[in-house]
Design an enzyme around this catalytic site. Sequence first.
Site, PDB file in Angstrom:
ATOM      1  CB  CYS A   2     -33.373  35.461  -1.408  1.00 29.41           C
ATOM      2  SG  CYS A   2     -34.233  33.891  -1.134  1.00 29.41           S
ATOM      3  CD  GLU A 104     -38.277  40.370  -0.438  1.00 29.03           C
ATOM      4  OE1 GLU A 104     -38.326  40.854   0.726  1.00 29.03           O
ATOM      5  OE2 GLU A 104     -37.273  39.822  -0.907  1.00 29.03           O
TER       6      GLU A 104
END
Length: 222
Positions: A2, A104
Amino acid sequence: MCGRYTLLADELEILDEFALDQPIDNYHPSYNIAPGQNVLAIIHDGKEKRAGYMRWGLVPSWAKDEKIGYKMINSRSETAHEKPSFKNLMARKRCLIVADSFYEWQKIEDKKIPKRIQMKGRKLFAFAGLWDKWQHEDKDLFTCTVLTKDANPFMQEIHHRMPIILPKELENQWITPTKVQPADAHQFLEAVEVEELKAYNVATYVNSAKNNDEACIVPLAD
């Protein structure tokens, strides 16, 4: 992993969602939260839950140089209970890191396509995190890291890792002020089930952490 996320809710929404009694000092929403920036986290101090800002990128209390934080924005939940940097934090310094989506990058041939990922069932959520306090001379620094796990079937098409998003009913349990065994904290995370997610493509504008406005989250036309 992340490496970027958003928090666009207003302060009252956050206070209500996480049952916080005290206002958040200097709260500000962000379209593009990046490592090294201050992020909104929630801890339990033994008396009440408190929300405040910590720097994203863990600097352990024993570290000689705060620059180590840039290498520790994430920690693998599978091994955090065994690693010297995280073991004691799993036992007693657990936090919630507040978000409402994360980014992402999906690798397709020679390109990396940025995607914004949200929860299907709720707007606000919390990543499972760890935190620590680093002191050097007259400087006190509070920092945190996001715990990650292997991607679920939905995320596997985008990336092989994902942040651990805690179910609403487990948030308070994660930050309980009671000291626990690191292995028990590990088992707690292993049992967390991922709620349904949704994703859409956004522009490479989001690639630069300097860009922090609505253009970061505008969906690209199919």
